[in-house]
Design an enzyme around this catalytic site. Structure first.
Site, PDB file in Angstrom:
ATOM      1  CD  GLU A   1      -3.206   0.969   0.378  1.00  0.00           C
ATOM      2  OE1 GLU A   1      -3.563   2.177   0.148  1.00  0.00           O
ATOM      3  OE2 GLU A   1      -3.009   0.165  -0.517  1.00  0.00           O
TER       4      GLU A   1
ATOM      5  CB  THR B   1     -10.941   9.229 -10.839  1.00  0.00           C
ATOM      6  OG1 THR B   1      -9.641   8.848  -9.980  1.00  0.00           O
ATOM      7  CG2 THR B   1     -12.257   8.951 -10.083  1.00  0.00           C
TER       8      THR B   1
END
Length: 621
Positions: free
Chosen positions: A487, A598
């Site tokens: 992450e 997006t």
């Protein structure tokens, strides 16, 4: 329905509907397939984006205490006056006869008897409900819901017809089969992965927002509010269509029509939804709240967001969808809302030319001075560039704002590690944190996409910068045991492109690295991007695939990782779509004609020519 529905301005999380299946009959009374495709893309792009930055607010009426409907009734306590004092809530009777006092006592006793009887009746009804099976209760609930919806339809004459507008020409909605046999084989594998993800959701989580593939049941998080909004269905539809999975697409389309009340033309439903979102802009500055209750129109922000500020990647990720709404409806309000945001930001001082992630919608002042091209900031910059592209490169104001922002990012946030890796750090209160998030890896593709049209003949420079970011993000994958990226990863104390904290070592099926691979492939055709994408696809299939779908993993540095048991909707909307496009020919959704929002939902470039959007200034090239 009593559940309040609301949608989000999310950054890159969050969230295209596509047309009817190709087997639908074609005749003059219906929309052509290409027109349906456009309408569905626009609607889904708008909905899924909103599922990514407004969230659901609870309906306040649901939190009232259970009081048997007597909340406005005062039950007095009668007592004799004693030294002129009485306790709060008491009714003290002065100077009345015994007859009046007895009458009041009888009334109170009668009222209490009524309360007791109502209470007993409510308890009896509850006991009767508990004796019923779950199926009987669900049937009763569905009957009540149907009755409410019928009553609402009687009161609501339906949406007003929208003015006719020229439909954007559909280009590149083709099969996109690659000429290379090897690429075709890999593309077929990606399609099989999509089918496994969809079929598992169809079997175990149908109608829920997402899937728990280990537990084999539906999954919902608070970002969607209701567990039955079908976010995965909405998010996956255009991917299914692009991949030629038309039967699966038809199943999803039918669910939407039956359960989200999308039985009318799709653009009408998009407009109805947009009108429900407009109250979010009712703030002193016009900067929208992060959350709005679609029933009451009341908005608010998250308390953790710098004392209740609005978030840059949320209020800055509306432009594409709202401009399309104005184009489709002729109503300037949507365009004006997003242009107001742009003009307000243009007037504000920016520390070092950077946009902080937080802005107070009441005062119009920046919150905490934290700037990131990853989470909280990312898609704001993306939409500046894509507003220019979607306008057929006529929105020069957006392009200039993007160029200025990228110049500040490069000056203050882009650095090269001791080992030669280019990364994008985060600016926090005057200090550069040498950490890059997986979400920021999309920027490699953004720099490449924006290279053409860069000032001072810097196209080659930004294409190279995109390539360097792609390389760094690939290294973050390659330096793990599972060959899947964490992450977030640091560039400190001798560690480069490696996660340090345990809570940064997870992979939740994110798309941003593969997104950059695809853009870099389109602009360079360097075979390494297909190779890197295939490595990621193999790792996902090996370590994230389970019998019930695909799951994220909690530690990419462990050879025996545990699952997080969530198949994210964006895995179908973005990750698998970008992989499929990576191994397709360039004539499938060419970038000259399409701009991806997006959440990877393609919207057509508006070749407006001399047409001026209502409420806008004439376009300047």
């Amino acid at each position: 329905m009593t559940t309040p529905t609301l949608l989000p301005l999310s950054g890159r999380r969050i969230p295209t509907l596509s047309p009817g299946a190709s087997s639908f009959p074609h005749h003059r009374a219906t929309l052509r397939l290409s027109e349906k495709f456009i309408l569905l893309l626009i609607l889904s792009a708008f909905i899924t984006l909103c599922f990514g930055a407004f969230f659901f607010l609870p309906d306040n009426s649901k939190h009232k205490r259970f009081d048997l409907g007597l909340e406005d009734v005062l039950i007095p306590h009668i007592d004799s006056p004693r030294e002129g004092k009485h306790s709060p809530g008491q009714m003290v009777i002065h100077g009345q006869g015994r007859h009046d006092e007895n009458r009041h006592r009888e009334e109170v006793a009668s009222l209490r008897d009524k309360i007791r009887a109502d209470h007993e009746r409510a308890l009896q009804e509850a006991k009767e409900k508990l004796r019923k099976s779950r199926e009987e209760l669900q049937a009763e609930i569905q009957t009540e819901k149907t009755k409410v919806m019928e009553d609402l339809k009687k009161k609501d004459p339906g949406p007003k017809p929208l003015p006719p507008v020229p439909m954007p020409k559909v280009v590149g909605v083709s099969d996109g089969e690659p000429p290379e046999p090897d690429a075709k084989e890999k593309r077929d594998k990606i399609r099989e992965m999509m089918k496994h993800a969809w079929d598992s959701y169809r079997q175990y989580g149908w109608g829920h927002n997402e899937l728990k593939p280990i537990a084999k049941k539906g999954h919902s998080t608070n970002i969607f509010g209701s567990s039955q909004m079908g976010a995965t269905i909405v998010d996956a539809l255009d991917t299914l269509y692009i991949m030629g999975l038309h039967e699966e697409f038809k199943d999803g389309q039918e669910w939407i029509e039956q359960n989200l009340d999308f039985s009318v033309v799709f653009k009408l439903k998009a407009v109805q939804l947009a009108e429900k979102l407009l109250p979010a802009f009712n703030t002193p500055t016009g900067i929208p709240w992060a959350m709005v209750n679609l029933k009451s129109g009341v908005g608010r922000n998250w308390g953790w967001a710098s004392a209740g500020s609005s978030i840059l990647a949320e209020f800055g990720t509306l432009h594409m969808e709202f401009v399309h709404l104005t184009y489709l409806t002729g109503n300037p309000v949507y365009y004006q809302k997003v242009m107001h945001i742009r003009k307000l930001l243009a007037k504000m001082d920016r520390p070092n030319g950077l946009y902080p992630n937080y802005l107070n919608p009441r005062t119009g002042r920046w919150g905490q001075h934290h700037t990131s091209v990853g989470g909280l900031g990312d898609s704001f910059y993306e939409y500046l560039l894509k507003a220019w592209l979607m306008s057929d490169k006529t929105d020069t104001e957006a392009r200039k704002t993007y160029d200025d922002a990228v110049e500040a990012i490069e000056r203050h946030l882009v650095r090269k590690s001791n080992g030669g890796l280019t990364f994008i750090g985060e600016w926090k209160n005057g200090h550069l944190e040498r950490k890059m998030g997986h979400l920021a890896c999309f920027a490699g593709g953004m720099f490449a996409l924006g290279a053409d049209g860069s000032p001072d003949d810097k196209a080659g420079h930004y294409l190279q910068l995109g390539a360097e970011i792609a390389h760094t993000c690939h290294e973050s994958y390659d330096r793990t045991v599972l060959k899947l990226g964490p992450e977030a990863f640091k560039f400190d104390s001798g560690l480069e492109a490696v996660a340090v904290r345990q809570n940064e070592k997870y992979y939740i099926l994110r798309p941003e690295v593969i997104e950059t691979y695809w853009y870099m492939w389109r602009f360079t055709h360097d075979p390494k991007y297909r190779q890197w994408g295939w490595e990621a696809a193999q790792a996902i299939d090996k370590y994230c695939r389970v019998s019930g779908g695909f799951s994220g993993v909690k530690d990419v540095y462990s050879s025996n990782p545990t699952y997080d048991d969530v198949q994210q909707s964006f895995f179908l909307a973005e990750t698998l779509k970008y992989l499929y496009l990576l191994f397709s020919s360039d004539d499938l959704l060419p970038l000259e004609s399409w701009v991806f929002n997006t959440e990877a939902h393609p919207l057509p470039v508006l070749h407006l020519g001399n047409i001026t959007l209502p409420g806008s200034e004439p376009a300047q090239r």
